[in-house]
Scaffold this motif. Structure first.
Motif, PDB file in Angstrom:
ATOM      1  N   PRO A 101      -7.393  -2.397 -10.601  1.00  0.00           N
ATOM      2  CA  PRO A 101      -7.548  -1.593  -9.177  1.00  0.00           C
ATOM      3  C   PRO A 101      -6.215  -2.238  -8.284  1.00  0.00           C
ATOM      4  CG  PRO A 101      -9.651  -2.052  -9.909  1.00  0.00           C
ATOM      5  CD  PRO A 101      -8.761  -2.796 -10.940  1.00  0.00           C
ATOM      6  N   PHE A 102      -6.051  -3.177  -8.426  1.00  0.00           N
ATOM      7  CA  PHE A 102      -5.092  -4.088  -7.492  1.00  0.00           C
ATOM      8  C   PHE A 102      -3.721  -3.618  -7.856  1.00  0.00           C
ATOM      9  CE2 PHE A 102      -8.926  -6.577  -7.649  1.00  0.00           C
ATOM     10  CZ  PHE A 102      -9.586  -6.359  -6.568  1.00  0.00           C
ATOM     11  N   VAL A 103      -3.435  -3.680  -9.042  1.00  0.00           N
ATOM     12  CA  VAL A 103      -2.005  -3.391  -9.873  1.00  0.00           C
ATOM     13  C   VAL A 103      -1.838  -1.772  -9.615  1.00  0.00           C
ATOM     14  CG1 VAL A 103      -0.656  -2.818 -11.931  1.00  0.00           C
ATOM     15  CG2 VAL A 103      -2.195  -5.158 -11.716  1.00  0.00           C
ATOM     16  N   GLY A 104      -2.970  -1.189  -9.666  1.00  0.00           N
ATOM     17  CA  GLY A 104      -2.801   0.383  -9.262  1.00  0.00           C
ATOM     18  C   GLY A 104      -2.556   0.568  -7.886  1.00  0.00           C
ATOM     19  N   PHE A 105      -3.074  -0.322  -6.914  1.00  0.00           N
ATOM     20  CA  PHE A 105      -2.659   0.033  -5.539  1.00  0.00           C
ATOM     21  C   PHE A 105      -1.278  -0.225  -5.353  1.00  0.00           C
ATOM     22  CE2 PHE A 105      -2.360  -2.386  -1.385  1.00  0.00           C
ATOM     23  CZ  PHE A 105      -2.854  -1.118  -0.590  1.00  0.00           C
ATOM     24  N   VAL A 106      -0.845  -1.485  -5.918  1.00  0.00           N
ATOM     25  CA  VAL A 106       0.643  -1.818  -5.547  1.00  0.00           C
ATOM     26  C   VAL A 106       1.563  -0.780  -6.137  1.00  0.00           C
ATOM     27  CG1 VAL A 106       2.430  -3.585  -6.378  1.00  0.00           C
ATOM     28  CG2 VAL A 106       0.014  -4.396  -5.641  1.00  0.00           C
ATOM     29  N   GLY A 107       1.192  -0.183  -7.435  1.00  0.00           N
ATOM     30  CA  GLY A 107       2.108   0.567  -8.145  1.00  0.00           C
ATOM     31  C   GLY A 107       2.092   1.837  -7.408  1.00  0.00           C
ATOM     32  N   GLN A 108       0.948   2.504  -6.886  1.00  0.00           N
ATOM     33  CA  GLN A 108       1.039   3.568  -5.959  1.00  0.00           C
ATOM     34  C   GLN A 108       1.794   3.511  -4.721  1.00  0.00           C
ATOM     35  OE1 GLN A 108      -0.202   6.656  -7.216  1.00  0.00           O
ATOM     36  NE2 GLN A 108       0.426   7.743  -5.543  1.00  0.00           N
ATOM     37  N   SER A 109       1.270   2.372  -4.205  1.00  0.00           N
ATOM     38  CA  SER A 109       2.464   2.191  -2.944  1.00  0.00           C
ATOM     39  C   SER A 109       3.914   2.241  -3.253  1.00  0.00           C
ATOM     40  CB  SER A 109       1.810   0.838  -2.403  1.00  0.00           C
ATOM     41  OG  SER A 109       0.634   0.793  -1.857  1.00  0.00           O
ATOM     42  N   ALA A 110       4.388   1.646  -4.205  1.00  0.00           N
ATOM     43  CA  ALA A 110       5.765   1.639  -4.920  1.00  0.00           C
ATOM     44  C   ALA A 110       6.169   3.163  -5.163  1.00  0.00           C
ATOM     45  CB  ALA A 110       5.935   0.767  -6.149  1.00  0.00           C
ATOM     46  N   VAL A 111       5.260   3.885  -5.332  1.00  0.00           N
ATOM     47  CA  VAL A 111       5.678   5.489  -5.881  1.00  0.00           C
ATOM     48  C   VAL A 111       5.902   6.060  -4.361  1.00  0.00           C
ATOM     49  CG1 VAL A 111       4.777   7.694  -6.905  1.00  0.00           C
ATOM     50  CG2 VAL A 111       4.818   5.487  -8.067  1.00  0.00           C
ATOM     51  N   MET A 112       4.809   5.837  -3.562  1.00  0.00           N
ATOM     52  CA  MET A 112       5.088   6.392  -2.154  1.00  0.00           C
ATOM     53  C   MET A 112       6.079   5.899  -1.320  1.00  0.00           C
ATOM     54  SD  MET A 112       2.558   8.581  -2.915  1.00  0.00           S
ATOM     55  CE  MET A 112       1.810   9.532  -1.468  1.00  0.00           C
ATOM     56  N   TYR A 113       6.544   4.575  -1.516  1.00  0.00           N
ATOM     57  CA  TYR A 113       7.561   3.893  -1.083  1.00  0.00           C
ATOM     58  C   TYR A 113       8.745   4.746  -1.434  1.00  0.00           C
ATOM     59  CZ  TYR A 113      11.107   0.550   0.262  1.00  0.00           C
ATOM     60  OH  TYR A 113      12.436   0.052   0.687  1.00  0.00           O
ATOM     61  N   VAL A 114       9.123   4.821  -2.742  1.00  0.00           N
ATOM     62  CA  VAL A 114      10.365   5.682  -3.072  1.00  0.00           C
ATOM     63  C   VAL A 114      10.465   6.904  -2.811  1.00  0.00           C
ATOM     64  CG1 VAL A 114      11.521   6.403  -5.400  1.00  0.00           C
ATOM     65  CG2 VAL A 114      10.500   3.928  -5.139  1.00  0.00           C
ATOM     66  N   TRP A 115       9.287   7.695  -2.976  1.00  0.00           N
ATOM     67  CA  TRP A 115       9.100   9.271  -2.348  1.00  0.00           C
ATOM     68  C   TRP A 115       9.871   9.201  -1.025  1.00  0.00           C
ATOM     69  CZ3 TRP A 115       4.176  11.818  -4.087  1.00  0.00           C
ATOM     70  CH2 TRP A 115       4.055  11.926  -5.658  1.00  0.00           C
ATOM     71  N   ALA A 116       9.198   8.345   0.032  1.00  0.00           N
ATOM     72  CA  ALA A 116       9.446   8.432   1.280  1.00  0.00           C
ATOM     73  C   ALA A 116      10.870   7.948   1.686  1.00  0.00           C
ATOM     74  CB  ALA A 116       8.631   7.476   2.125  1.00  0.00           C
ATOM     75  N   ARG A 117      11.360   7.012   0.957  1.00  0.00           N
ATOM     76  CA  ARG A 117      12.863   6.599   1.174  1.00  0.00           C
ATOM     77  C   ARG A 117      13.696   7.725   0.665  1.00  0.00           C
ATOM     78  NH1 ARG A 117      15.190   0.579  -0.588  1.00  0.00           N
ATOM     79  NH2 ARG A 117      17.186   1.175  -0.030  1.00  0.00           N
ATOM     80  N   GLY A 118      13.418   8.228  -0.549  1.00  0.00           N
ATOM     81  CA  GLY A 118      14.380   9.130  -1.131  1.00  0.00           C
ATOM     82  C   GLY A 118      14.397  10.595  -0.278  1.00  0.00           C
TER      83      GLY A 118
END
Length: 258
Positions: free
Chosen positions: A195-212
Protein backbone atom coordinates in the motif's frame (compact mmCIF):
# COMPACT_ATOMS: atom_id res chain seq x y z
CA UNK A 1 10.52 14.17 -14.57
CA UNK A 2 10.19 10.48 -13.70
CA UNK A 3 12.78 10.73 -10.94
CA UNK A 4 11.19 13.92 -9.60
CA UNK A 5 7.82 12.18 -9.49
CA UNK A 6 9.11 9.11 -7.67
CA UNK A 7 10.95 11.27 -5.13
CA UNK A 8 8.04 13.66 -4.63
CA UNK A 9 6.62 12.02 -1.49
CA UNK A 10 10.06 11.61 0.11
CA UNK A 11 10.50 15.38 0.47
CA UNK A 12 10.18 17.16 3.80
CA UNK A 13 10.96 16.20 7.39
CA UNK A 14 7.64 14.40 7.90
CA UNK A 15 7.71 12.38 4.69
CA UNK A 16 7.65 9.01 6.45
CA UNK A 17 4.54 9.89 8.46
CA UNK A 18 2.86 11.22 5.32
CA UNK A 19 3.61 8.04 3.37
CA UNK A 20 2.47 5.82 6.26
CA UNK A 21 -0.86 7.62 6.50
CA UNK A 22 -1.27 7.56 2.72
CA UNK A 23 -0.60 3.84 2.58
CA UNK A 24 -3.09 3.13 5.35
CA UNK A 25 -5.78 5.26 3.68
CA UNK A 26 -5.13 3.48 0.40
CA UNK A 27 -5.36 0.08 2.09
CA UNK A 28 -8.65 1.07 3.76
CA UNK A 29 -10.00 1.90 0.31
CA UNK A 30 -11.64 -1.53 0.32
CA UNK A 31 -14.28 0.10 2.54
CA UNK A 32 -15.11 2.52 -0.33
CA UNK A 33 -15.21 5.87 1.51
CA UNK A 34 -11.43 5.96 2.19
CA UNK A 35 -10.92 5.32 -1.52
CA UNK A 36 -12.62 8.66 -2.23
CA UNK A 37 -10.38 10.31 0.38
CA UNK A 38 -7.32 8.76 -1.26
CA UNK A 39 -8.41 10.08 -4.66
CA UNK A 40 -9.05 13.51 -3.17
CA UNK A 41 -5.53 13.59 -1.79
CA UNK A 42 -4.11 12.72 -5.20
CA UNK A 43 -6.09 15.57 -6.72
CA UNK A 44 -4.58 17.88 -4.10
CA UNK A 45 -1.14 16.68 -5.20
CA UNK A 46 -1.99 17.76 -8.74
CA UNK A 47 -3.35 21.08 -7.50
CA UNK A 48 -0.14 21.83 -5.61
CA UNK A 49 2.12 20.86 -8.50
CA UNK A 50 0.09 22.79 -11.09
CA UNK A 51 0.23 25.80 -8.77
CA UNK A 52 4.02 25.68 -8.89
CA UNK A 53 4.72 24.02 -5.52
CA UNK A 54 6.69 20.90 -6.41
CA UNK A 55 8.69 20.62 -3.18
CA UNK A 56 5.98 20.43 -0.51
CA UNK A 57 3.58 17.49 -0.79
CA UNK A 58 0.24 17.99 1.00
CA UNK A 59 0.39 17.09 4.69
CA UNK A 60 -2.58 15.06 5.88
CA UNK A 61 -2.86 17.11 9.06
CA UNK A 62 -3.31 20.31 7.03
CA UNK A 63 -6.19 19.01 4.93
CA UNK A 64 -9.93 18.80 5.48
CA UNK A 65 -10.66 15.08 5.05
CA UNK A 66 -14.33 15.72 4.32
CA UNK A 67 -13.43 18.08 1.48
CA UNK A 68 -10.89 15.58 0.20
CA UNK A 69 -13.51 12.83 0.20
CA UNK A 70 -16.06 14.98 -1.63
CA UNK A 71 -13.43 15.95 -4.17
CA UNK A 72 -12.56 12.30 -4.69
CA UNK A 73 -16.22 11.40 -5.13
CA UNK A 74 -16.65 14.09 -7.77
CA UNK A 75 -13.63 12.71 -9.59
CA UNK A 76 -15.16 9.23 -9.55
CA UNK A 77 -18.20 10.70 -11.33
CA UNK A 78 -15.89 12.09 -14.01
CA UNK A 79 -14.09 8.78 -14.52
CA UNK A 80 -17.35 6.83 -14.57
CA UNK A 81 -18.64 8.96 -17.45
CA UNK A 82 -15.45 8.35 -19.41
CA UNK A 83 -15.59 4.66 -18.55
CA UNK A 84 -19.20 4.42 -19.72
CA UNK A 85 -18.36 6.16 -22.99
CA UNK A 86 -15.43 3.79 -23.49
CA UNK A 87 -17.65 0.75 -22.83
CA UNK A 88 -20.29 1.94 -25.29
CA UNK A 89 -17.76 2.62 -28.05
CA UNK A 90 -16.09 -0.75 -27.62
CA UNK A 91 -19.19 -2.82 -26.88
CA UNK A 92 -21.85 -1.45 -29.23
CA UNK A 93 -20.39 -2.91 -32.46
CA UNK A 94 -20.06 -6.32 -30.80
CA UNK A 95 -23.68 -6.15 -29.66
CA UNK A 96 -24.90 -5.11 -33.12
CA UNK A 97 -23.06 -7.90 -34.92
CA UNK A 98 -24.08 -10.49 -32.34
CA UNK A 99 -27.69 -9.38 -32.70
CA UNK A 100 -27.40 -9.53 -36.49
CA UNK A 101 -25.96 -13.03 -36.34
CA UNK A 102 -28.49 -14.32 -33.83
CA UNK A 103 -30.64 -17.09 -35.23
CA UNK A 104 -28.45 -17.52 -38.30
CA UNK A 105 -25.68 -19.93 -39.14
CA UNK A 106 -23.28 -17.13 -39.98
CA UNK A 107 -20.38 -17.45 -37.60
CA UNK A 108 -18.45 -15.10 -39.87
CA UNK A 109 -20.72 -12.19 -38.95
CA UNK A 110 -20.29 -12.83 -35.24
CA UNK A 111 -16.54 -13.28 -35.60
CA UNK A 112 -16.27 -10.04 -37.57
CA UNK A 113 -18.18 -8.24 -34.83
CA UNK A 114 -15.82 -9.56 -32.19
CA UNK A 115 -12.83 -8.50 -34.28
CA UNK A 116 -14.17 -4.96 -34.75
CA UNK A 117 -15.04 -4.77 -31.07
CA UNK A 118 -11.55 -5.89 -30.10
CA UNK A 119 -9.93 -3.28 -32.32
CA UNK A 120 -12.20 -0.55 -30.99
CA UNK A 121 -11.39 -1.69 -27.46
CA UNK A 122 -7.66 -1.24 -28.06
CA UNK A 123 -8.14 2.14 -29.76
CA UNK A 124 -10.51 3.28 -27.02
CA UNK A 125 -8.13 2.14 -24.30
CA UNK A 126 -5.30 4.12 -25.89
CA UNK A 127 -7.53 7.19 -26.29
CA UNK A 128 -8.64 6.93 -22.66
CA UNK A 129 -5.04 6.70 -21.49
CA UNK A 130 -4.26 9.93 -23.34
CA UNK A 131 -7.44 11.91 -22.65
CA UNK A 132 -8.06 11.06 -18.99
CA UNK A 133 -4.88 12.74 -17.64
CA UNK A 134 -5.81 15.98 -19.40
CA UNK A 135 -9.43 15.74 -18.28
CA UNK A 136 -8.30 15.10 -14.71
CA UNK A 137 -5.90 18.03 -14.69
CA UNK A 138 -8.45 20.45 -16.13
CA UNK A 139 -11.03 19.22 -13.61
CA UNK A 140 -8.55 20.08 -10.85
CA UNK A 141 -7.59 23.43 -12.36
CA UNK A 142 -11.17 24.61 -12.81
CA UNK A 143 -12.67 22.71 -9.85
CA UNK A 144 -15.54 21.65 -12.07
CA UNK A 145 -16.64 18.27 -13.37
CA UNK A 146 -17.72 19.88 -16.63
CA UNK A 147 -14.16 21.14 -17.14
CA UNK A 148 -13.15 17.51 -17.53
CA UNK A 149 -15.14 17.50 -20.77
CA UNK A 150 -13.91 20.85 -22.12
CA UNK A 151 -13.34 19.90 -25.75
CA UNK A 152 -11.19 22.96 -26.45
CA UNK A 153 -8.68 22.14 -23.72
CA UNK A 154 -8.82 18.43 -24.49
CA UNK A 155 -8.12 19.05 -28.17
CA UNK A 156 -5.29 21.51 -27.60
CA UNK A 157 -3.49 19.91 -24.67
CA UNK A 158 -3.87 16.25 -25.68
CA UNK A 159 -2.06 17.05 -28.94
CA UNK A 160 0.71 18.96 -27.15
CA UNK A 161 4.07 17.19 -27.22
CA UNK A 162 4.92 18.11 -23.63
CA UNK A 163 1.71 16.53 -22.34
CA UNK A 164 2.16 13.42 -24.47
CA UNK A 165 5.67 13.02 -23.09
CA UNK A 166 4.32 13.31 -19.54
CA UNK A 167 1.72 10.63 -20.27
CA UNK A 168 4.46 8.30 -21.53
CA UNK A 169 6.46 9.02 -18.37
CA UNK A 170 3.43 8.16 -16.24
CA UNK A 171 3.12 4.82 -18.03
CA UNK A 172 6.79 4.13 -17.28
CA UNK A 173 6.18 4.92 -13.60
CA UNK A 174 3.22 2.55 -13.53
CA UNK A 175 5.36 -0.20 -15.03
CA UNK A 176 8.11 0.39 -12.46
CA UNK A 177 5.60 0.31 -9.60
CA UNK A 178 4.03 -2.88 -10.97
CA UNK A 179 7.43 -4.56 -11.20
CA UNK A 180 8.34 -3.52 -7.66
CA UNK A 181 4.95 -4.71 -6.45
CA UNK A 182 5.42 -8.08 -8.12
CA UNK A 183 8.78 -8.53 -6.41
CA UNK A 184 7.34 -7.56 -3.02
CA UNK A 185 4.69 -10.26 -3.31
CA UNK A 186 7.32 -12.92 -2.62
CA UNK A 187 7.68 -11.98 1.05
CA UNK A 188 5.26 -11.21 3.87
CA UNK A 189 7.07 -7.96 4.64
CA UNK A 190 6.87 -7.04 0.97
CA UNK A 191 3.12 -7.62 0.91
CA UNK A 192 2.74 -5.30 3.90
CA UNK A 193 4.70 -2.62 2.04
CA UNK A 194 2.49 -2.73 -1.07
CA UNK A 195 0.00 0.00 0.00
CA UNK A 196 2.84 2.41 0.75
CA UNK A 197 4.58 1.70 -2.54
CA UNK A 198 1.24 2.24 -4.25
CA UNK A 199 0.80 5.59 -2.52
CA UNK A 200 4.24 6.79 -3.61
CA UNK A 201 3.69 5.47 -7.13
CA UNK A 202 0.26 7.05 -7.56
CA UNK A 203 1.59 10.36 -6.24
CA UNK A 204 4.36 10.16 -8.82
CA UNK A 205 1.85 9.61 -11.62
CA UNK A 206 -0.26 12.57 -10.51
CA UNK A 207 2.88 14.70 -10.18
CA UNK A 208 3.88 13.92 -13.76
CA UNK A 209 0.35 14.50 -15.08
CA UNK A 210 0.13 17.84 -13.29
CA UNK A 211 3.56 19.04 -14.34
CA UNK A 212 3.02 18.01 -17.95
CA UNK A 213 -0.41 19.66 -18.04
CA UNK A 214 0.85 22.88 -16.46
CA UNK A 215 3.70 23.19 -18.95
CA UNK A 216 1.54 22.22 -21.94
CA UNK A 217 -1.28 24.55 -20.89
CA UNK A 218 1.11 27.48 -20.62
CA UNK A 219 2.55 26.66 -24.03
CA UNK A 220 -0.92 26.63 -25.58
CA UNK A 221 -2.54 29.59 -23.79
CA UNK A 222 0.37 31.70 -22.58
CA UNK A 223 -0.51 31.38 -18.90
CA UNK A 224 -0.42 28.65 -16.24
CA UNK A 225 -3.62 26.75 -15.37
CA UNK A 226 -3.29 27.90 -11.76
CA UNK A 227 -1.72 31.17 -10.63
CA UNK A 228 0.69 31.12 -7.71
CA UNK A 229 0.82 28.54 -4.93
CA UNK A 230 -2.08 26.12 -5.05
CA UNK A 231 -4.69 26.63 -2.37
CA UNK A 232 -5.23 23.80 0.08
CA UNK A 233 -8.55 22.00 0.10
CA UNK A 234 -8.91 23.01 3.73
CA UNK A 235 -9.18 26.65 2.81
CA UNK A 236 -11.31 26.16 -0.28
CA UNK A 237 -10.06 25.25 -3.71
CA UNK A 238 -8.59 28.15 -5.62
CA UNK A 239 -9.24 28.14 -9.35
CA UNK A 240 -8.46 30.43 -12.19
CA UNK A 241 -11.83 30.30 -13.87
CA UNK A 242 -10.00 30.81 -17.16
CA UNK A 243 -11.93 30.05 -20.33
CA UNK A 244 -9.42 28.60 -22.77
CA UNK A 245 -11.59 29.32 -25.79
CA UNK A 246 -12.51 32.94 -25.08
CA UNK A 247 -9.43 33.89 -23.09
CA UNK A 248 -11.63 35.34 -20.33
CA UNK A 249 -10.74 34.90 -16.67
CA UNK A 250 -14.02 34.46 -14.84
CA UNK A 251 -12.26 34.37 -11.47
CA UNK A 252 -14.59 31.70 -10.21
CA UNK A 253 -13.19 31.05 -6.77
CA UNK A 254 -16.59 30.22 -5.32
CA UNK A 255 -16.29 26.66 -4.08
CA UNK A 256 -17.09 23.63 -6.20
CA UNK A 257 -18.49 24.46 -9.63
CA UNK A 258 -20.18 21.23 -10.55
Amino acid sequence: MIEDGLRYQTQGDDWLERVLIGGVVGFLGVFVIPAFTFSGYMLEVMRRVMGGDRKNPPEWSDLDLVELTVDGLRYVVLTLVYGLAFTLVAGLPVFVFLLGGYGTDSGILVGFGLLIGGLLYLVGLLALAVVLPVATANFVAEDSISAGFDTTVLRDVVANGTMLKAIVFSVVINVVVQVVGSVLLFTLLGILLLPFVGFVGQSAVMYVWARGFADAYEEEYGRPPLDGPATSVEGGVGTTGFDAETGVDTDADEGHRY
